[in-house]
Scaffold this active site. Structure first.
Site, PDB file in Angstrom:
ATOM      1  N   LYS A  53      -0.923   4.750 -17.260  1.00 12.15           N
ATOM      2  CA  LYS A  53       0.530   4.712 -17.243  1.00 12.15           C
ATOM      3  C   LYS A  53       1.270   4.933 -18.455  1.00 12.15           C
ATOM      4  CE  LYS A  53      -0.117   1.550 -13.308  1.00 12.15           C
ATOM      5  NZ  LYS A  53       0.396   0.338 -12.582  1.00 12.15           N
ATOM      6  N   GLN A  97       1.253  -5.624 -13.782  1.00  5.26           N
ATOM      7  CA  GLN A  97      -0.217  -5.095 -13.074  1.00  5.26           C
ATOM      8  C   GLN A  97      -0.675  -6.376 -12.214  1.00  5.26           C
ATOM      9  OE1 GLN A  97      -0.971  -2.099 -13.665  1.00  5.26           O
ATOM     10  NE2 GLN A  97      -2.877  -2.234 -12.048  1.00  5.26           N
ATOM     11  N   ASP A 120       7.706  -0.616  -9.365  1.00  7.71           N
ATOM     12  CA  ASP A 120       6.656  -0.482  -8.288  1.00  7.71           C
ATOM     13  C   ASP A 120       7.148  -0.529  -6.969  1.00  7.71           C
ATOM     14  OD1 ASP A 120       4.154  -0.052  -9.002  1.00  7.71           O
ATOM     15  OD2 ASP A 120       3.704  -2.336  -9.768  1.00  7.71           O
TER      16      ASP A 120
HETATM   17  N1  LIG Z   1       1.653  -3.316 -10.176  1.00  9.77           N
HETATM   18  C1  LIG Z   1       0.724  -2.445  -9.677  1.00  9.77           C
HETATM   19  N2  LIG Z   1      -0.571  -2.874  -9.598  1.00  9.77           N
HETATM   20  C2  LIG Z   1      -1.704  -2.230  -8.932  1.00  9.77           C
HETATM   21  C3  LIG Z   1      -1.127  -1.080  -8.190  1.00  9.77           C
HETATM   22  C4  LIG Z   1       0.220  -0.573  -8.212  1.00  9.77           C
HETATM   23  O1  LIG Z   1       0.775   0.444  -7.654  1.00  9.77           O
HETATM   24  N3  LIG Z   1       1.201  -1.322  -8.873  1.00  9.77           N
HETATM   25  N4  LIG Z   1      -2.169  -0.158  -7.690  1.00  9.77           N
HETATM   26  C5  LIG Z   1      -3.519  -0.432  -8.136  1.00  9.77           C
HETATM   27  C6  LIG Z   1      -4.094   0.133  -9.374  1.00  9.77           C
HETATM   28  N5  LIG Z   1      -3.453   1.553  -9.825  1.00  9.77           N
HETATM   29  C7  LIG Z   1      -2.029   1.156 -10.393  1.00  9.77           C
HETATM   30  O2  LIG Z   1      -1.577   0.146 -11.063  1.00  9.77           O
HETATM   31  C8  LIG Z   1      -4.091   2.452 -10.078  1.00  9.77           C
HETATM   32  C9  LIG Z   1      -5.421   2.543  -9.515  1.00  9.77           C
HETATM   33  C10 LIG Z   1      -6.016   3.948  -9.972  1.00  9.77           C
HETATM   34  C11 LIG Z   1      -5.458   4.990 -10.825  1.00  9.77           C
HETATM   35  C12 LIG Z   1      -6.200   5.956 -11.041  1.00  9.77           C
HETATM   36  O3  LIG Z   1      -5.663   6.853 -11.891  1.00  9.77           O
HETATM   37  N6  LIG Z   1      -7.490   6.046 -11.054  1.00  9.77           N
HETATM   38  C13 LIG Z   1      -8.280   7.367 -11.273  1.00  9.77           C
HETATM   39  C14 LIG Z   1      -9.520   6.938 -11.944  1.00  9.77           C
HETATM   40  C15 LIG Z   1      -9.509   5.915 -12.859  1.00  9.77           C
HETATM   41  C16 LIG Z   1     -11.019   5.398 -13.453  1.00  9.77           C
HETATM   42  O4  LIG Z   1     -11.851   6.042 -13.788  1.00  9.77           O
HETATM   43  O5  LIG Z   1     -11.047   4.097 -13.463  1.00  9.77           O
HETATM   44  C17 LIG Z   1      -8.454   8.208 -10.159  1.00  9.77           C
HETATM   45  O6  LIG Z   1      -8.256   7.981  -8.950  1.00  9.77           O
HETATM   46  O7  LIG Z   1      -8.622   9.491 -10.531  1.00  9.77           O
HETATM   47  C18 LIG Z   1      -4.202   4.735 -11.192  1.00  9.77           C
HETATM   48  C19 LIG Z   1      -3.434   3.097 -10.929  1.00  9.77           C
HETATM   49  C20 LIG Z   1      -3.849  -1.968  -8.045  1.00  9.77           C
HETATM   50  N7  LIG Z   1      -2.835  -2.635  -8.755  1.00  9.77           N
END
Ligand SMILES: Nc1nc2c(c(=O)[nH]1)N[C@@H](CN(C=O)c1ccc(C(=O)N[C@@H](CCC(=O)O)C(=O)O)cc1)CN2
Length: 290
Positions: A53, A97, A120
């Site tokens: 982020k 988070q 969020d």
């Molecule tokens: N406050 C929040 N917490 C969480 C959220 C949210 O929207 N707000 N969602 C999820 C986790 N999340 C954001 O925080 C999130 C998950 C995945 C990715 C991402 O870019 N993933 C990559 C892979 C990354 C890796 O290799 O590990 C992908 O999919 O290409 C971004 C954000 C739970 N918590």
């Protein structure tokens, strides 16, 4: 037949280019948007997401404010940082988070946030506005999914959508977005108590798998040509490798498939930036009127 890719990485990159221009316009007026994050504990996945982020922020010209607390932090410690971010004028929007460590009352933390700074869309006031169809920051993953489908021209109007998982960040709210008049879908929310998951999935034109159960959705569950969005992340505790909720062989049946990684994750991050920029633009508009 192999499914076409719902390319979240490329789509998020395009959105970030659009947002960078909007941030530049704000900065030209002396307004600097700033995203705050509060990370509690040392979960590797959460650390990665938060780092991503802030990388995104740097790319589009949004300032970063990072707050971290150890996994032993108390409810009061966390709430003190939330109060601080509420007051910090440099922080125009922020996120806590999730998940927070066991024993912490997450709803109490979210409720304490200033809803005007909720990047969020998870503050109860903003979720309520979503129910009432009023303007509010939208939850990032559901909004990212809608945007990913729209930009790939997947028909949402009139579609039967099956969502698997009733978590707060995705399952609970995506139905509210998809059933708005502008989207016009019919949504079934499936969960661990659903009697025949396969029956619901096989009827769906669009499947959103957000259960956090590796390879739960299998090719025999999918209607040929359907769009399948893989939100779930199960991480091997030793290797850190990700398995999605969707079995790889689904690609042989689906018409569209979001890869994981590279699908919904990058869209979640792009929509977070969009919420920060929109809030800053709204505040700037309000300033002008005032
Ligand atoms: N406050 C929040 N917490 C969480 C959220 C949210 O929207 N707000 N969602 C999820 C986790 N999340 C954001 O925080 C999130 C998950 C995945 C990715 C991402 O870019 N993933 C990559 C892979 C990354 C890796 O290799 O590990 C992908 O999919 O290409 C971004 C954000 C739970 N918590």
């Amino acid at each position: 037949m192999t499914a076409q890719i719902l390319d979240g990485k490329a789509t998020a990159a395009a959105i970030k280019t659009e947002l960078a221009a909007r941030v530049e316009a704000l900065r030209a007026r002396g307004i600097q948007p700033g995203l705050g994050t509060l990370l509690v504990g040392d979960d590797v996945g959460s650390q990665k997401y938060v780092a991503g982020k802030h990388r995104d922020c740097a790319q589009v010209g949004i300032a970063s404010i990072q707050r971290e607390l150890p996994g032993t932090a108390s409810q009061e410690d966390i709430e003190a940082v939330v109060r601080e971010l509420n007051e910090d004028p440099a922080c125009t929007g922020y996120i806590v988070q999730l998940p927070l460590p066991r024993g912490i009352d997450t709803n109490r933390v979210l409720e304490l946030m200033d809803p005007a700074k909720d990047a969020d869309g998870l503050h109860p006031t903003n979720l309520g506005r979503l129910v009432l169809n009023e303007r509010a920051p939208l939850p990032c993953t559901p909004n990212g999914i809608v945007e990913l489908l729209r930009r790939h021209k997947v028909e949402i109007d009139g579609a039967d959508v099956a969502v698997v998982g009733r978590g707060i960040t995705v399952g609970r709210s995506i139905g509210l977005l998809l059933t708005r008049r502008s989207e016009n879908a019919t949504v079934t929310l499936c969960h661990t108590g659903t009697r025949d998951l396969g029956e619901h999935l096989r009827r769906a034109d669009i499947v959103v798998a957000a259960a956090g159960a590796a390879h739960l959705v299998r090719p025999e569950h999918i209607k040929p040509g359907a769009a399948v969005l893989d939100v779930g992340v199960s991480r091997d505790p030793v290797t850190g490798k990700i398995a999605g909720d969707v079995h790889p062989d689904v690609a042989q049946v689906a018409g569209w498939l979001s890869p994981n990684p590279g699908g919904v994750g990058p869209m979640t991050r792009a929509m977070l930036l969009a919420n920060v920029v929109e809030a800053a633009e709204r505040a700037a508009g309000a300033d002008r009127v005032g």
